[in-house]
Design an enzyme around this catalytic site. Structure first.
Site, PDB file in Angstrom:
ATOM      1  CB  ILE A 170     -30.013  26.817 -19.469  1.00  0.00           C
ATOM      2  CG1 ILE A 170     -29.664  27.155 -18.018  1.00  0.00           C
ATOM      3  CG2 ILE A 170     -28.949  25.937 -20.096  1.00  0.00           C
ATOM      4  CD1 ILE A 170     -30.758  27.875 -17.265  1.00  0.00           C
ATOM      5  CE  LYS A 179     -31.596  22.249 -13.356  1.00  0.00           C
ATOM      6  NZ  LYS A 179     -32.815  21.552 -13.802  1.00  0.00           N
ATOM      7  CB  SER A 235     -23.797  25.154 -30.519  1.00  0.00           C
ATOM      8  OG  SER A 235     -25.102  24.649 -30.752  1.00  0.00           O
TER       9      SER A 235
END
Length: 308
Positions: free
Chosen positions: A14, A90, A36
């Site tokens: 995403i 989300k 990350s």
């Protein structure tokens, strides 16, 4: 005003598909670095953790958290405690209590916090909301069916507690209907289908009533092959409104009224820029509350094992 110096945490699908291109295209932002545990980004400073990113680049003013929801609360809380504005992919957290805590902390610190319901920014959503305002609804049907193997290949976190399973896409539909329907919804019944070898549902059927008694039926399924369906049909006494393609297209009584290219994340980042400048919080918990109600009250059915 100078661009907002932003860091991005979580360099997965995403982030690469949506966040990074939108940040690059928006002059309100300067991407300073990413963090990350197991990925880097060419041409951008990369760090192994949020802490390392903030220690090395103290000029960062805001962070976008694109990690799985299970660990997002600790990251968001840490960023807020260190004085950074926060954008949450989300769902905004794995539990309602986590997000309530973040809202309270952001307000205490005077920092921006955005829970990003990206599907609300599909081009036909606001026109649909405007058309429905003041009309008498008679029923609502939601069909949100897609192929998990295509959209989440090899992603084990979505099947673990807190990963939401089919509600990961289904919450997008809930974010739209809670925005466009004139009255609030109450869940009356739910069936959740769990693969025997998984901790999250692969399909769900939800039956709501709005506060005037209008039935709202939502069906989510991750086993769809072929064409994917993201459709909402609202029957009213003045005609039928249909949203297709996840809110990108709208028709009234079968006549097309709007169809535009997707620009959801561009709109989200425009909103986040304003929130940062004004140090405001924008967190609507209605979609996540309905998912929590489904897990609380839903009838659980075991179905065949799922293997990616």
């Amino acid at each position: 005003m100078s661009p907002i110096k932003i860091g991005l945490v979580g360099v997965g699908k995403i982030a690469r598909d949506q966040h990074l291109p939108v940040i690059a295209a928006n002059p309100d932002y300067e991407l300073v670095a990413v963090a990350s545990r197991n990925a880097t980004l060419d041409g951008v400073d990369s760090y192994g953790s949020l802490d390392a990113l903030l220690d090395a680049r103290p000029e960062i003013e805001a962070v976008a958290l694109c990690t799985p929801p299970q660990g997002r609360h600790a990251l968001a809380r840490h960023a807020l405690e260190r004085g950074r504005h926060v954008l949450l992919e989300k769902p905004p957290g794995a539990t309602l209590a986590e997000v309530h805590d973040l809202v309270a902390l952001a307000k205490e610190k005077g920092l921006a916090l955005l829970a990003t319901w990206h599907s609300r920014y599909a081009p036909a959503v606001e026109p649909a909301r405007a058309w429905l305002a003041g009309r008498t609804l008679t029923s609502v049907t939601v069909s949100w069916k897609e192929d998990v193997r295509h959209w989440h290949p090899g992603q084990d976190w979505i099947w673990q507690p807190g990963g939401l399973g089919v509600f990961d896409p289904g919450i997008n539909a809930l974010s739209i209907i809670t925005h466009i329907l004139p009255r609030a919804l109450v869940l009356k019944a739910a069936t959740l289908e769990f693969p025997a070898n998984r901790q999250a549902p692969i399909a769900a059927q939800l039956d709501f009533r709005d506060l005037s008694g209008v039935p709202v039926r939502a069906e989510f399924d991750w086993r769809q092959t072929g064409p994917q369906s993201w459709d909402i049909v609202v029957e009213t006494t003045d005609g039928t409104l249909t949203l297709n393609r996840g809110g990108a297209a709208m028709s009234i009584d079968g006549v097309p009224h709007l169809e535009e290219p997707e620009a959801e994340y561009a709109n989200l980042y425009a909103l986040f820029s304003r929130l940062v400048r004004e140090r405001q919080v924008d967190v609507d918990l209605a979609p996540l509350s309905h998912v929590a109600d489904a897990f609380l009250c839903g009838h659980r059915v075991m179905v065949e094992d799922f293997h990616d």
